[in-house]
Design an enzyme around this catalytic site. Structure first.
Site, PDB file in Angstrom:
ATOM      1  CB  CYS A 173      -0.890   0.000   1.236  1.00 17.85           C
ATOM      2  SG  CYS A 173       0.027   0.045   2.785  1.00 17.85           S
ATOM      3  CG  HIS A 183       3.989  -6.773  10.238  1.00 20.84           C
ATOM      4  ND1 HIS A 183       2.797  -6.262  10.673  1.00 20.84           N
ATOM      5  CD2 HIS A 183       4.895  -6.473  11.202  1.00 20.84           C
ATOM      6  CE1 HIS A 183       2.976  -5.685  11.856  1.00 20.84           C
ATOM      7  NE2 HIS A 183       4.239  -5.790  12.190  1.00 20.84           N
ATOM      8  CB  CYS A 215       0.320   5.199   7.060  1.00 17.21           C
ATOM      9  SG  CYS A 215      -1.137   5.275   6.034  1.00 17.21           S
ATOM     10  CG  HIS A 220      -0.806  -4.347  14.665  1.00 18.84           C
ATOM     11  ND1 HIS A 220      -0.555  -3.084  14.175  1.00 18.84           N
ATOM     12  CD2 HIS A 220      -0.675  -5.191  13.607  1.00 18.84           C
ATOM     13  CE1 HIS A 220      -0.278  -3.176  12.871  1.00 18.84           C
ATOM     14  NE2 HIS A 220      -0.354  -4.444  12.515  1.00 18.84           N
ATOM     15  CD  GLU A 280      -3.289   1.168  12.529  1.00 23.45           C
ATOM     16  OE1 GLU A 280      -4.427   1.627  12.728  1.00 23.45           O
ATOM     17  OE2 GLU A 280      -3.003   0.458  11.536  1.00 23.45           O
ATOM     18  CB  CYS A 319      -6.637   2.148   5.150  1.00 16.74           C
ATOM     19  SG  CYS A 319      -5.864   2.493   3.573  1.00 16.74           S
ATOM     20  CG  ASN A 346      -3.371  -6.369   4.853  1.00 13.75           C
ATOM     21  OD1 ASN A 346      -2.508  -6.678   4.033  1.00 13.75           O
ATOM     22  ND2 ASN A 346      -4.549  -5.930   4.511  1.00 13.75           N
ATOM     23  CB  SER A 356       3.107  -6.176   4.612  1.00 15.48           C
ATOM     24  OG  SER A 356       2.386  -7.373   4.846  1.00 15.48           O
TER      25      SER A 356
END
Length: 282
Positions: free
Chosen positions: A16, A44, A100, A128, A130, A194, A224, A266
Site C-alpha cells: 500500500c 511485516h 502513514c 500490534h 499501530e 483505510c 492484513n 506488506s
C-alpha cells in the site's frame, strides 16, 4: 508437468502507499548514510526486511531507543505513541517519520476529538504496532479488543466511542457496532479503516474466483495478510498461504491449472514475481 500451467499475478496486490513511502524513505537514507535505525520491522514481511537489512537497515525495539544518541531513526507506517517523540527529543535523535497519513489522521482524531471522561474502544489486534500507537494517544486508557466476545464480561459505560485499526475488515467493524447497539450501548462509531486496504477485499474475491488455484504470499506476522487470505479462501477453497518460494508445494498443482498469485499490503512485488517464476519452473 505440462507447459500449459498459467500463472498470473494480481496487479492490485502488494505494498500500500504507506509502506511504499516508508521503504522509499529508508532506501534514500541508506544510500546516503550506509545505515539507518528503524523502530520495529519496517514491514511485516521477513523477506523484505532481510533485503533492507543487507543494505544497512538496523531494526531496534522500544527498549533500545533510550540508549541511542544523535542518530537517525525511522518511524514506520504504523505510527508511534507520543512517548517515542519525547525520548527522541531528549536524546537528540532525528526521527524520519514515515507514519502513514491514514494512521496519523486517526491518531489525531483519537487525541483531540473527545474529553478525558469519554471511554474509547479500539477494535484491533493486541500488541500490534499501530494499535500501541493509538493507545498511546489515550495515555493507554483505551480498551483494545480483537473479538467482541472479549467484551462479554467487561463493565462498559452506557456511551463510548468506537474506533478501528486501519487494516481491519469494514464488515466486521459494522457488525461489532450493531451488536454493541443491540446490547443497549450508545455507540459513536468512527470508521477509520483505510479504503486502499478495504477495497482490496472485494477485488481480491473477484480475482480468486477466476483461477483453479490461488497462491497467497504474505509474512506470517501480517494481520492484513490473515484477513486477505480469508477472503481468498472464501472465494476459492483451493487457496494456499505461503511466505516464500521454499514453501511452494508442487503436489497441489496439476497440468493445465490456471494459478493466481496475490498478497498482502506488506508483500513486495519482487517476492510475488519470484513465486511466479518458481511455479512456472515446476
Amino acid at each position: 508437468m505440462s507447459k500449459n500451467l498459467t500463472v498470473t499475478i494480481d496487479k492490485d496486490s502488494g505494498f500500500c502507499f504507506g509502506v511504499v513511502y516508508a521503504i522509499d524513505m529508508a532506501e534514500e537514507i541508506l544510500e546516503e548514510d550506509g545505515y539507518l535505525y528503524c523502530l520495529g520491522d519496517i514491514v511485516h514481511n521477513d523477506e523484505e526486511v532481510a533485503r533492507l537489512k543487507a543494505k544497512g537497515l538496523r531494526i531496534i525495539n522500544h527498549e533500545d531507543l533510550p540508549a541511542l544518541q544523535h542518530e537517525k531513526v525511522l518511524i514506520r507506517a504504523h505510527g508511534e505513541a507520543p512517548e517515542t517523540y519525547k525520548i527522541a527529543l531528549k536524546n537528540n535523535i532525528t526521527l524520519i517519520d514515515a507514519s502513514c497519513p491514514v494512521v496519523l489522521k486517526l491518531q489525531n482524531r483519537i487525541k483531540t476529538s473527545h474529553d478525558d471522561e469519554e471511554k474509547i474502544l479500539i477494535f484491533g489486534k493486541h500488541g500490534h504496532a499501530e494499535v500501541i500507537g493509538l493507545q498511546g494517544q489515550t495515555n493507554d486508557e483505551a480498551l483494545v479488543f480483537q473479538d467482541i466476545t472479549e467484551l462479554d464480561n467487561v463493565e462498559l459505560p452506557s456511551s463510548f466511542t468506537l474506533y478501528s485499526q486501519t487494516t481491519k475488515s469494514v464488515d466486521k467493524f459494522y457488525e461489532i457496532k450493531e451488536e454493541l447497539i443491540k446490547r443497549g450501548y450508545d455507540v459513536k462509531a468512527n470508521d477509520t479503516i483505510c479504503r486502499q486496504v478495504s477495497n482490496r477485499y472485494e477485488d481480491l474475491g473477484d480475482f480468486a474466483r477466476q483461477y483453479d488455484k490461488i497462491v497467497f504470499v504474505s509474512g506470517k506476522k501480517s494481520s492484513n495478510g490473515k484477513v486477505l487470505f480469508d477472503v481468498c479462501q472464501k472465494a476459492n477453497p483451493n487457496s494456499y498461504f505461503i511466505s516464500g518460494t521454499d514453501e511452494i508445494d508442487s503436489s497441489v498443482f496439476a497440468e493445465n491449472d490456471s494459478i493466481g498469485i496475490c498478497g498482502a499490503t506488506s508483500t513486495p512485488m519482487w517476492l510475488m514475481k519470484d513465486v511466479q517464476k518458481a511455479i512456472e519452473a515446476l
